[in-house]
Design a protein around this motif. Structure first.
Motif, PDB file in Angstrom:
ATOM      1  N   PRO A 135       0.291  -1.471  -0.129  1.00  0.00           N
ATOM      2  CA  PRO A 135      -0.195   0.152   0.007  1.00  0.00           C
ATOM      3  C   PRO A 135       0.861   1.211   0.077  1.00  0.00           C
ATOM      4  CG  PRO A 135      -0.855  -2.048   1.616  1.00  0.00           C
ATOM      5  CD  PRO A 135       0.372  -2.099   1.107  1.00  0.00           C
ATOM      6  N   GLY A 136       0.062   2.292  -0.585  1.00  0.00           N
ATOM      7  CA  GLY A 136       1.169   3.467  -0.870  1.00  0.00           C
ATOM      8  C   GLY A 136       2.484   3.314  -1.981  1.00  0.00           C
ATOM      9  N   GLU A 137       2.672   2.672  -2.311  1.00  0.00           N
ATOM     10  CA  GLU A 137       3.630   2.204  -2.962  1.00  0.00           C
ATOM     11  C   GLU A 137       3.074   2.699  -4.684  1.00  0.00           C
ATOM     12  OE1 GLU A 137       7.001  -1.085  -3.580  1.00  0.00           O
ATOM     13  OE2 GLU A 137       4.683  -1.482  -4.820  1.00  0.00           O
ATOM     14  N   PRO A 138       4.513   4.236  -5.148  1.00  0.00           N
ATOM     15  CA  PRO A 138       4.361   4.463  -6.446  1.00  0.00           C
ATOM     16  C   PRO A 138       3.883   3.040  -7.621  1.00  0.00           C
ATOM     17  CG  PRO A 138       6.196   5.279  -5.323  1.00  0.00           C
ATOM     18  CD  PRO A 138       5.749   4.687  -4.178  1.00  0.00           C
ATOM     19  N   VAL A 139       3.352   4.082  -8.482  1.00  0.00           N
ATOM     20  CA  VAL A 139       2.998   3.001  -9.193  1.00  0.00           C
ATOM     21  C   VAL A 139       2.956   3.763 -10.992  1.00  0.00           C
ATOM     22  CG1 VAL A 139       1.359   1.234  -8.501  1.00  0.00           C
ATOM     23  CG2 VAL A 139       0.155   3.760  -9.695  1.00  0.00           C
ATOM     24  N   GLN A 158       2.722   8.501  -6.904  1.00  0.00           N
ATOM     25  CA  GLN A 158       2.713   8.491  -6.311  1.00  0.00           C
ATOM     26  C   GLN A 158       1.591   8.339  -5.171  1.00  0.00           C
ATOM     27  OE1 GLN A 158       5.913   8.372  -4.708  1.00  0.00           O
ATOM     28  NE2 GLN A 158       7.032   8.832  -7.014  1.00  0.00           N
ATOM     29  N   ASN A 159       1.778   7.972  -3.874  1.00  0.00           N
ATOM     30  CA  ASN A 159       0.798   7.691  -3.245  1.00  0.00           C
ATOM     31  C   ASN A 159      -0.858   7.507  -3.702  1.00  0.00           C
ATOM     32  OD1 ASN A 159       2.459   7.628  -0.535  1.00  0.00           O
ATOM     33  ND2 ASN A 159       2.720  10.263  -0.635  1.00  0.00           N
ATOM     34  N   PRO A 160      -1.095   6.145  -4.246  1.00  0.00           N
ATOM     35  CA  PRO A 160      -2.305   6.126  -5.822  1.00  0.00           C
ATOM     36  C   PRO A 160      -3.187   6.281  -4.471  1.00  0.00           C
ATOM     37  CG  PRO A 160      -0.506   4.211  -5.252  1.00  0.00           C
ATOM     38  CD  PRO A 160       0.099   5.012  -5.168  1.00  0.00           C
ATOM     39  N   ASP A 161      -4.788   6.555  -4.844  1.00  0.00           N
ATOM     40  CA  ASP A 161      -5.504   5.864  -4.080  1.00  0.00           C
ATOM     41  C   ASP A 161      -6.358   4.753  -4.768  1.00  0.00           C
ATOM     42  OD1 ASP A 161      -5.519   8.114  -2.637  1.00  0.00           O
ATOM     43  OD2 ASP A 161      -7.010   9.616  -3.721  1.00  0.00           O
ATOM     44  N   ARG A 162      -7.320   4.208  -4.049  1.00  0.00           N
ATOM     45  CA  ARG A 162      -7.817   2.981  -5.266  1.00  0.00           C
ATOM     46  C   ARG A 162      -8.456   3.116  -6.406  1.00  0.00           C
ATOM     47  NH1 ARG A 162      -9.204  -2.206  -3.546  1.00  0.00           N
ATOM     48  NH2 ARG A 162     -11.125  -3.220  -5.077  1.00  0.00           N
ATOM     49  N   ARG A 221     -13.765  13.737 -24.943  1.00  0.00           N
ATOM     50  CA  ARG A 221     -12.863  12.993 -24.244  1.00  0.00           C
ATOM     51  C   ARG A 221     -13.153  11.596 -24.231  1.00  0.00           C
ATOM     52  NH1 ARG A 221     -11.491  16.446 -19.929  1.00  0.00           N
ATOM     53  NH2 ARG A 221     -12.225  14.923 -18.181  1.00  0.00           N
ATOM     54  N   ALA A 222     -11.847  11.015 -23.445  1.00  0.00           N
ATOM     55  CA  ALA A 222     -11.681   8.897 -23.986  1.00  0.00           C
ATOM     56  C   ALA A 222     -11.185   9.091 -21.718  1.00  0.00           C
ATOM     57  CB  ALA A 222     -11.430   8.480 -23.834  1.00  0.00           C
ATOM     58  N   GLU A 223     -12.112   7.927 -21.021  1.00  0.00           N
ATOM     59  CA  GLU A 223     -11.836   7.491 -19.856  1.00  0.00           C
ATOM     60  C   GLU A 223     -11.714   6.909 -19.340  1.00  0.00           C
ATOM     61  OE1 GLU A 223     -12.966  12.075 -17.401  1.00  0.00           O
ATOM     62  OE2 GLU A 223     -14.035  10.608 -17.278  1.00  0.00           O
ATOM     63  N   GLN A 224     -10.641   6.848 -18.081  1.00  0.00           N
ATOM     64  CA  GLN A 224     -10.147   5.042 -17.729  1.00  0.00           C
ATOM     65  C   GLN A 224     -10.514   5.158 -16.246  1.00  0.00           C
ATOM     66  OE1 GLN A 224      -9.511   1.827 -20.713  1.00  0.00           O
ATOM     67  NE2 GLN A 224      -8.913   0.457 -18.926  1.00  0.00           N
ATOM     68  N   MET A 225     -10.501   4.487 -15.719  1.00  0.00           N
ATOM     69  CA  MET A 225     -10.154   3.625 -14.361  1.00  0.00           C
ATOM     70  C   MET A 225      -9.997   2.946 -14.114  1.00  0.00           C
ATOM     71  SD  MET A 225     -11.701   7.089 -12.535  1.00  0.00           S
ATOM     72  CE  MET A 225     -11.199   6.013 -10.719  1.00  0.00           C
ATOM     73  N   MET A 226      -8.564   3.272 -13.713  1.00  0.00           N
ATOM     74  CA  MET A 226      -7.516   1.641 -13.203  1.00  0.00           C
ATOM     75  C   MET A 226      -7.697   1.479 -11.845  1.00  0.00           C
ATOM     76  SD  MET A 226      -4.388   2.952 -15.358  1.00  0.00           S
ATOM     77  CE  MET A 226      -3.154   1.256 -15.417  1.00  0.00           C
ATOM     78  N   THR A 227      -8.196   0.263 -11.559  1.00  0.00           N
ATOM     79  CA  THR A 227      -7.786   0.312 -10.448  1.00  0.00           C
ATOM     80  C   THR A 227      -6.350  -0.082  -9.697  1.00  0.00           C
ATOM     81  OG1 THR A 227     -10.092  -0.909 -10.388  1.00  0.00           O
ATOM     82  CG2 THR A 227      -9.204  -1.122  -8.696  1.00  0.00           C
ATOM     83  N   VAL A 228      -6.617   0.088  -8.160  1.00  0.00           N
ATOM     84  CA  VAL A 228      -5.286  -0.836  -7.832  1.00  0.00           C
ATOM     85  C   VAL A 228      -5.578  -1.314  -6.706  1.00  0.00           C
ATOM     86  CG1 VAL A 228      -3.235   0.663  -6.815  1.00  0.00           C
ATOM     87  CG2 VAL A 228      -4.309   2.162  -7.961  1.00  0.00           C
ATOM     88  N   HIS A 229      -5.283  -2.435  -6.993  1.00  0.00           N
ATOM     89  CA  HIS A 229      -5.169  -3.709  -6.251  1.00  0.00           C
ATOM     90  C   HIS A 229      -3.434  -4.632  -5.287  1.00  0.00           C
ATOM     91  CE1 HIS A 229      -8.499  -4.435  -7.793  1.00  0.00           C
ATOM     92  NE2 HIS A 229      -8.540  -4.818  -8.820  1.00  0.00           N
ATOM     93  N   VAL A 230      -4.416  -3.709  -3.775  1.00  0.00           N
ATOM     94  CA  VAL A 230      -2.730  -4.471  -2.982  1.00  0.00           C
ATOM     95  C   VAL A 230      -3.293  -5.529  -2.690  1.00  0.00           C
ATOM     96  CG1 VAL A 230      -0.932  -4.520  -1.431  1.00  0.00           C
ATOM     97  CG2 VAL A 230      -1.979  -2.512  -2.993  1.00  0.00           C
ATOM     98  N   ARG A 231      -2.339  -7.316  -3.102  1.00  0.00           N
ATOM     99  CA  ARG A 231      -2.800  -8.312  -2.883  1.00  0.00           C
ATOM    100  C   ARG A 231      -2.322  -8.468  -1.417  1.00  0.00           C
ATOM    101  NH1 ARG A 231      -5.973 -13.001  -4.089  1.00  0.00           N
ATOM    102  NH2 ARG A 231      -5.339 -14.652  -3.166  1.00  0.00           N
ATOM    103  N   HIS A 232      -2.880  -8.817  -0.589  1.00  0.00           N
ATOM    104  CA  HIS A 232      -2.952  -8.827   0.696  1.00  0.00           C
ATOM    105  C   HIS A 232      -2.193 -10.932   1.166  1.00  0.00           C
ATOM    106  CE1 HIS A 232      -3.696  -9.639   5.173  1.00  0.00           C
ATOM    107  NE2 HIS A 232      -4.591  -8.844   5.438  1.00  0.00           N
ATOM    108  N   PRO A 233      -0.911 -10.024   1.810  1.00  0.00           N
ATOM    109  CA  PRO A 233      -0.405 -10.478   2.044  1.00  0.00           C
ATOM    110  C   PRO A 233      -0.809 -12.617   2.897  1.00  0.00           C
ATOM    111  CG  PRO A 233       0.460  -9.381   4.089  1.00  0.00           C
ATOM    112  CD  PRO A 233      -1.155  -8.794   2.978  1.00  0.00           C
ATOM    113  N   GLY A 234      -1.250 -12.213   3.476  1.00  0.00           N
ATOM    114  CA  GLY A 234      -2.224 -13.635   3.952  1.00  0.00           C
ATOM    115  C   GLY A 234      -2.310 -13.782   5.804  1.00  0.00           C
ATOM    116  N   MET A 235      -3.501 -14.113   6.605  1.00  0.00           N
ATOM    117  CA  MET A 235      -2.974 -14.233   7.809  1.00  0.00           C
ATOM    118  C   MET A 235      -3.664 -15.384   8.148  1.00  0.00           C
ATOM    119  SD  MET A 235      -5.238 -10.792   9.071  1.00  0.00           S
ATOM    120  CE  MET A 235      -7.007 -10.396   8.055  1.00  0.00           C
TER     121      MET A 235
END
Length: 537
Positions: free
Chosen positions: A151-155, A187-191, A204-218
């Motif tokens: 989370p919070g890592e640049p994309v 930097q610091n992308p939102d969802r 205009r052409a628009e697209q939303m890119m979803t930022v997915h962070v894989r949970h490491p598991g628990m």
């Protein structure tokens, strides 16, 4: 003969000719000349003032922009408006003539406006206006998702925008190569990251890119704030972590009594007396992290008797879920003031502030509980300020929370009732909506909480594998294609049937059969069955 002598000779001859012309002819010619000049002047003065605005210029316009063309003239009633040589429907708008041209094809078009002159024998005044229609937006190509490691890592957003004059990524203009390709680091992308391409016409052409962070598991167990202060309860949990039976501990950061058990500095929590300071959050997190154990903060959102009662007595009844006659909702055995109003902005911000502070202290996840309305007839409830459905409002609260959590480097989850998988309106938990704004859903699929016959399981208490396996299969299906993970709550307590290592293990195996290797164990007394858990490396 000199040039000067020649000029004098010509002038003398001209005077002689003019003296020979009768005076009446000269007067007539002068009259004609005066009339001709007067006609020209009159025609010029009678030219109608016709002006066209709203489209054209040097560049193309969109089809929508054609609707904004306006013809300005003092004699709009008599004006004839032609588009490509044919009459075009018009309407009076803002003191001018607006066009209703319908769907225009791409390419060049000509607008002609004819207005009668006064007097009528002077003819008409006309104005031509050429413009080019471009109705095709740029061709924008980017991936559907972005997948940072943490989370919070640049994309890095990469793509192409054919035909674009301007490209924006997350609201910032980015340069494009001659072939339309572009690349930008966020930097610091939102969802979500918005990518926009705009051409010269404004399409205009628009697209939303979803930022997915894989949970490491628990593989986690839950501990209350008071339990964590008890050596008798805390040490067995730490020993389970040392043995590799668990890798995560969940600690309360606001519980169902409304207490904030750690040393919080959130102003409202301190003003209403919610902060109990049972444990030192930073010290506890550091201890667990030093053991390689992740720490999840359990935040009970809307079941909050402390905030509810203090708000009511301070003259803010809008912060409390009410009955139809305006009294605090207490149906269902929760007690008065128990449920705060999830639609109220102060209630929402209070929970978000606690979540943000907890992440700053080092919690790895925020896992909301009671992120719902109280069960009961929604027709008998009053939720002041609710502008949408309860389900959409709850999901919207998660949407508000996620940037605050993600930007600080943590993940967000939501604990939900098992029945929410196919009965979203019963407690305002629509799994599909909620999954858009969290990293994982944690369904409480405790066998003791299912009625006989659910998912064709005759006796859920006595069939822990069957009820967990079948219910989680439905959860997996409902979030398919979203990238959100399902991390279930499993039962490590006896209610209706005696539960021990075999029953706990059966639930873990049932989750694994759905490709869900992560889980959280719940026991109200915070005593866990370590024998059910296989040590991991």
């Amino acid at each position: 003969m000199s040039d000067a002598s020649a000029d004098r000779g010509v002038s003398a001859k001209l005077r002689a000719v003019l003296r020979a012309v009768p005076r009446s002819v000269l007067v007539g010619a002068a009259t004609v000349l005066v009339l001709l000049v007067g006609f020209v002047l009159l025609r010029s003065l009678s030219t109608a003032d016709v002006r066209v605005s709203g489209a054209g210029g040097d560049g193309p316009v969109t089809r929508e922009a054609v609707q904004q063309i306006r013809v300005h003239t003092a004699d709009s009633a008599s004006a004839v408006v032609l588009l490509d040589g044919r009459p075009v429907p018009t309407r009076e708008q803002d003191g001018a003539i607006g066009l209703r041209p319908g769907e225009l094809s791409d390419g060049e078009h000509e607008l002609s406006v004819q207005v009668p002159r006064s007097p009528s024998w002077l003819g008409t005044s006309s104005t031509e206006h050429r413009f080019t229609v471009d109705g095709e937006p740029p061709v924008l190509r980017v991936a559907d998702s972005l997948r940072p490691q943490r989370p919070g890592e640049p994309v890095t957003v990469e793509g192409t925008a054919q035909g674009a004059e301007r490209v924006e990524v997350a609201g910032n203009a980015v340069p494009t190569a001659p072939d339309g390709s572009f690349s930008s680091v966020v930097q610091n992308p939102d969802r979500e990251v918005r990518v926009t391409a705009v051409d010269a016409a404004g399409n205009r052409a628009e697209q939303m890119m979803t930022v997915h962070v894989r949970h490491p598991g628990m593989r986690a167990v839950h501990m209350t704030g008071l339990a964590w202060t008890s050596d008798t309860l805390r040490e067995p949990v730490l020993e389970m972590a040392r043995q590799g039976r668990i890798d995560t501990v969940e600690l309360d950061i606001k519980d169902e009594s409304g207490e904030v058990p750690y040393d919080s500095r959130v102003p409202l929590a301190n003003r209403i007396g919610a902060v109990k300071n049972y444990y030192d959050a930073k010290q506890s997190i550091d201890q667990l992290h030093s053991m390689g154990v992740r720490v999840v903060g359990r935040l009970v959102a809307f079941k909050d008797p402390i905030l509810g009662e203090s708000s009511w007595r301070a003259g803010h009844p809008e912060r409390v879920v009410q009955t139809s006659d305006g009294q605090p909702w207490s149906t269902g055995g929760y007690g008065s003031f128990a449920f705060t109003n999830f639609a109220d902005p102060v209630v929402r911000q209070y929970n978000i502030d606690i979540a943000a502070e907890a992440v700053e202290l080092g919690f790895d996840d925020i896992l909301y509980d009671y992120v719902r309305r109280p069960d009961g007839d929604i027709g008998e409830m009053r939720l002041p300020g609710l502008q949408t459905t309860p389900e959409a409002s709850v999901a919207g609260f998660l949407r508000e929370t996620q940037p605050e959590v993600r930007s600080r480097g943590a993940l967000l989850g939501a604990s939900v009732f098992g029945i929410a998988v196919d009965r979203p309106t019963e407690i305002a938990q629509d799994i599909r909506q909620m999954s858009q704004f969290v990293d994982y859903i944690a369904p409480m699929v405790y066998p003791s909480h299912w009625a006989p016959g659910e998912f064709d399981v005759d006796n859920p208490d006595a069939q822990p594998f069957d009820i967990v396996q079948r219910s989680l299969a439905v959860f997996a299906d409902i979030v398919r294609g979203t990238d959100v993970q399902i991390i279930p709550w499993l039962q490590d307590f006896s209610l209706g049937a005696e539960y021990g290592p075999e029953e706990v293990r059966a639930q873990i195996d049932a989750a694994a059969s759905n490709d869900m290797d992560s889980f959280l164990l719940w026991a109200a007394n915070c005593r866990y069955t370590g024998e059910a858990l296989t040590p991991q490396g």
